[in-house]
Design a protein around this motif. Structure first.
Motif, PDB file in Angstrom:
ATOM      1  N   LEU A 223       0.798  -1.309  -0.087  1.00  0.00           N
ATOM      2  CA  LEU A 223       0.013  -0.272  -0.092  1.00  0.00           C
ATOM      3  C   LEU A 223       0.800   1.190   0.264  1.00  0.00           C
ATOM      4  CD1 LEU A 223      -2.637  -1.231   2.811  1.00  0.00           C
ATOM      5  CD2 LEU A 223      -2.677  -1.430   0.132  1.00  0.00           C
ATOM      6  N   PHE A 224       0.772   2.175  -0.843  1.00  0.00           N
ATOM      7  CA  PHE A 224       1.532   3.204  -0.972  1.00  0.00           C
ATOM      8  C   PHE A 224       0.799   4.321  -0.434  1.00  0.00           C
ATOM      9  CE2 PHE A 224       2.556   7.211  -3.158  1.00  0.00           C
ATOM     10  CZ  PHE A 224       3.920   7.355  -3.183  1.00  0.00           C
ATOM     11  N   GLN A 225       1.397   4.877   0.726  1.00  0.00           N
ATOM     12  CA  GLN A 225       1.050   5.928   1.522  1.00  0.00           C
ATOM     13  C   GLN A 225      -0.541   5.945   1.707  1.00  0.00           C
ATOM     14  OE1 GLN A 225       2.711   9.550  -0.712  1.00  0.00           O
ATOM     15  NE2 GLN A 225       4.661   9.093  -0.101  1.00  0.00           N
TER      16      GLN A 225
ATOM     17  N   LEU B 193       6.862  -5.665  -9.775  1.00  0.00           N
ATOM     18  CA  LEU B 193       5.926  -4.715  -9.150  1.00  0.00           C
ATOM     19  C   LEU B 193       4.594  -4.579 -10.098  1.00  0.00           C
ATOM     20  CD1 LEU B 193       5.295  -2.940  -6.646  1.00  0.00           C
ATOM     21  CD2 LEU B 193       6.495  -0.969  -7.912  1.00  0.00           C
ATOM     22  N   LEU B 194       3.549  -4.722  -9.516  1.00  0.00           N
ATOM     23  CA  LEU B 194       2.321  -4.856 -10.266  1.00  0.00           C
ATOM     24  C   LEU B 194       1.448  -3.520  -9.703  1.00  0.00           C
ATOM     25  CD1 LEU B 194       1.325  -8.439 -10.593  1.00  0.00           C
ATOM     26  CD2 LEU B 194       2.994  -7.081 -11.852  1.00  0.00           C
ATOM     27  N   LEU B 195       1.263  -2.530 -10.589  1.00  0.00           N
ATOM     28  CA  LEU B 195       0.601  -1.375  -9.880  1.00  0.00           C
ATOM     29  C   LEU B 195      -0.838  -1.568 -10.334  1.00  0.00           C
ATOM     30  CD1 LEU B 195       0.224   1.482  -8.601  1.00  0.00           C
ATOM     31  CD2 LEU B 195       0.950   2.194 -10.943  1.00  0.00           C
ATOM     32  N   PHE B 196      -1.798  -1.300  -9.505  1.00  0.00           N
ATOM     33  CA  PHE B 196      -3.199  -1.330  -9.989  1.00  0.00           C
ATOM     34  C   PHE B 196      -3.854   0.067  -9.924  1.00  0.00           C
ATOM     35  CE2 PHE B 196      -2.505  -5.593  -8.998  1.00  0.00           C
ATOM     36  CZ  PHE B 196      -3.674  -6.287  -9.663  1.00  0.00           C
ATOM     37  N   THR B 197      -4.068   0.608 -11.212  1.00  0.00           N
ATOM     38  CA  THR B 197      -4.517   1.987 -11.352  1.00  0.00           C
ATOM     39  C   THR B 197      -5.665   2.089 -12.261  1.00  0.00           C
ATOM     40  OG1 THR B 197      -3.754   3.920 -12.329  1.00  0.00           O
ATOM     41  CG2 THR B 197      -2.656   1.759 -13.108  1.00  0.00           C
ATOM     42  N   THR B 198      -6.336   3.211 -12.234  1.00  0.00           N
ATOM     43  CA  THR B 198      -7.565   3.508 -13.007  1.00  0.00           C
ATOM     44  C   THR B 198      -6.954   3.839 -14.511  1.00  0.00           C
ATOM     45  OG1 THR B 198      -7.661   5.742 -12.139  1.00  0.00           O
ATOM     46  CG2 THR B 198      -9.138   4.117 -11.152  1.00  0.00           C
ATOM     47  N   LYS B 199      -5.634   3.960 -14.555  1.00  0.00           N
ATOM     48  CA  LYS B 199      -5.134   4.331 -15.819  1.00  0.00           C
ATOM     49  C   LYS B 199      -4.421   3.208 -16.400  1.00  0.00           C
ATOM     50  CE  LYS B 199      -4.771   9.238 -14.020  1.00  0.00           C
ATOM     51  NZ  LYS B 199      -4.941   9.102 -12.643  1.00  0.00           N
ATOM     52  N   GLY B 200      -4.662   2.027 -15.845  1.00  0.00           N
ATOM     53  CA  GLY B 200      -3.858   1.010 -16.317  1.00  0.00           C
ATOM     54  C   GLY B 200      -4.222   0.571 -17.785  1.00  0.00           C
ATOM     55  N   ALA B 201      -3.326  -0.155 -18.385  1.00  0.00           N
ATOM     56  CA  ALA B 201      -3.427  -0.435 -19.875  1.00  0.00           C
ATOM     57  C   ALA B 201      -3.786  -1.940 -19.874  1.00  0.00           C
ATOM     58  CB  ALA B 201      -1.954  -0.311 -20.502  1.00  0.00           C
ATOM     59  N   THR B 202      -3.565  -2.867 -19.029  1.00  0.00           N
ATOM     60  CA  THR B 202      -3.759  -4.193 -19.044  1.00  0.00           C
ATOM     61  C   THR B 202      -4.946  -4.662 -18.315  1.00  0.00           C
ATOM     62  OG1 THR B 202      -1.471  -4.482 -19.738  1.00  0.00           O
ATOM     63  CG2 THR B 202      -2.812  -6.429 -19.042  1.00  0.00           C
TER      64      THR B 202
ATOM     65  N   GLY C 296      -3.841   8.426  -5.496  1.00  0.00           N
ATOM     66  CA  GLY C 296      -3.108   7.526  -6.259  1.00  0.00           C
ATOM     67  C   GLY C 296      -1.513   7.561  -5.855  1.00  0.00           C
ATOM     68  N   VAL C 297      -0.824   7.191  -6.898  1.00  0.00           N
ATOM     69  CA  VAL C 297       0.644   7.223  -6.816  1.00  0.00           C
ATOM     70  C   VAL C 297       1.406   8.204  -7.456  1.00  0.00           C
ATOM     71  CG1 VAL C 297       0.694   4.675  -6.339  1.00  0.00           C
ATOM     72  CG2 VAL C 297       1.120   5.495  -8.793  1.00  0.00           C
ATOM     73  N   THR C 298       2.651   8.689  -7.250  1.00  0.00           N
ATOM     74  CA  THR C 298       3.317   9.394  -7.942  1.00  0.00           C
ATOM     75  C   THR C 298       3.954   9.017  -9.350  1.00  0.00           C
ATOM     76  OG1 THR C 298       5.406   8.782  -6.956  1.00  0.00           O
ATOM     77  CG2 THR C 298       4.154  10.417  -5.716  1.00  0.00           C
ATOM     78  N   ASP C 299       4.582   9.772  -9.998  1.00  0.00           N
ATOM     79  CA  ASP C 299       5.070   9.467 -11.236  1.00  0.00           C
ATOM     80  C   ASP C 299       6.254   8.305 -11.325  1.00  0.00           C
ATOM     81  OD1 ASP C 299       3.153  11.270 -12.551  1.00  0.00           O
ATOM     82  OD2 ASP C 299       4.668  12.712 -13.042  1.00  0.00           O
ATOM     83  N   ALA C 300       6.973   8.731 -10.014  1.00  0.00           N
ATOM     84  CA  ALA C 300       8.046   7.754 -10.085  1.00  0.00           C
ATOM     85  C   ALA C 300       7.644   6.135  -9.712  1.00  0.00           C
ATOM     86  CB  ALA C 300       8.897   8.273  -8.738  1.00  0.00           C
ATOM     87  N   VAL C 301       6.561   6.232  -9.060  1.00  0.00           N
ATOM     88  CA  VAL C 301       6.097   4.771  -8.781  1.00  0.00           C
ATOM     89  C   VAL C 301       5.510   4.295 -10.135  1.00  0.00           C
ATOM     90  CG1 VAL C 301       4.097   3.486  -7.565  1.00  0.00           C
ATOM     91  CG2 VAL C 301       5.454   5.461  -6.328  1.00  0.00           C
ATOM     92  N   VAL C 302       4.547   5.201 -10.841  1.00  0.00           N
ATOM     93  CA  VAL C 302       4.163   4.678 -12.162  1.00  0.00           C
ATOM     94  C   VAL C 302       5.458   4.149 -12.998  1.00  0.00           C
ATOM     95  CG1 VAL C 302       3.199   5.198 -14.173  1.00  0.00           C
ATOM     96  CG2 VAL C 302       2.236   6.014 -12.132  1.00  0.00           C
ATOM     97  N   GLU C 303       6.375   4.699 -12.986  1.00  0.00           N
ATOM     98  CA  GLU C 303       7.655   4.373 -13.907  1.00  0.00           C
ATOM     99  C   GLU C 303       8.247   3.103 -13.402  1.00  0.00           C
ATOM    100  OE1 GLU C 303      10.185   7.919 -14.312  1.00  0.00           O
ATOM    101  OE2 GLU C 303       8.655   9.196 -14.996  1.00  0.00           O
ATOM    102  N   ALA C 304       8.279   3.006 -12.057  1.00  0.00           N
ATOM    103  CA  ALA C 304       9.091   2.055 -11.536  1.00  0.00           C
ATOM    104  C   ALA C 304       8.100   0.559 -11.826  1.00  0.00           C
ATOM    105  CB  ALA C 304       9.140   2.125 -10.070  1.00  0.00           C
ATOM    106  N   ALA C 305       6.704   0.566 -11.934  1.00  0.00           N
ATOM    107  CA  ALA C 305       5.993  -0.640 -12.056  1.00  0.00           C
ATOM    108  C   ALA C 305       6.327  -1.279 -13.256  1.00  0.00           C
ATOM    109  CB  ALA C 305       4.673  -0.193 -11.907  1.00  0.00           C
TER     110      ALA C 305
END
Length: 153
Positions: free
Chosen positions: A5-7, A76-85, A106-115
């Motif tokens: 859980l991110f923050q 690392l698998l990020l669950f996001t409303t902006k996901g592609a898969t 949500g998460v920061t851009d750094a988290v998105v990039e690291a996923a």
């Protein structure tokens, strides 16, 4: 299989997700800062007596979590409303960490990039999102189903 859980900023959701982890035998990670203390009564009430049955690791920052993850070699698998898969079309592995962002931001851009992957649970167009605890339960259910029955995708 683990959940991170991110923050998190809603204690009831965090307690519910930790209870889920206890019941499913999944380790849990909280990436600080959280928006509440672990002594919060809502957090304790939602987690009930299950909090004693879950392995919880607290990471004091995103950078520390990433250092730990890199050393372990976990995906690392990020669950996001902006996901592609679509999360149902993804092939999970036992070494995956399912990551969920802060309820309010949500998460920061750094988290998105690291996923390693960005996954989405499709919902009816025009609606914003599911509750994070519901999302975690759905994601864990699908991931564990695949891992326990690899011939069924």
């Amino acid at each position: 299989m683990q959940i991170a859980l991110f923050q998190p900023d809603i204690p009831q959701n965090t307690g519910t997700i930790l209870r889920l982890c206890a019941c499913l035998g999944m380790a849990a990670h909280i990436i600080e800062p959280a928006g509440f203390p672990v002594s919060d009564r809502h957090f304790r009430r939602a987690g009930m007596d299950y909090l004693d049955h879950v392995s919880i690791t607290r990471h004091d920052s995103w950078a520390r979590f990433e250092e730990w993850r890199a050393a372990q070699g976990y995906r690392l698998l990020l669950f996001t409303t902006k996901g592609a898969t679509d999360y149902r079309d993804f092939h999970y592995q036992t070494s995956d960490i399912l990551l969920f962002g802060r309820e309010s931001a949500g998460v920061t851009d750094a988290v998105v990039e690291a996923a390693d992957a960005r996954l989405v649970i499709p919902i009816t167009p025009g609606l914003r999102s599911l509750n994070v605890a519901m999302t975690a339960a759905m994601a864990a259910g699908e991931a564990l189903r695949q891992i326990r029955n690899p011939q069924v995708r």
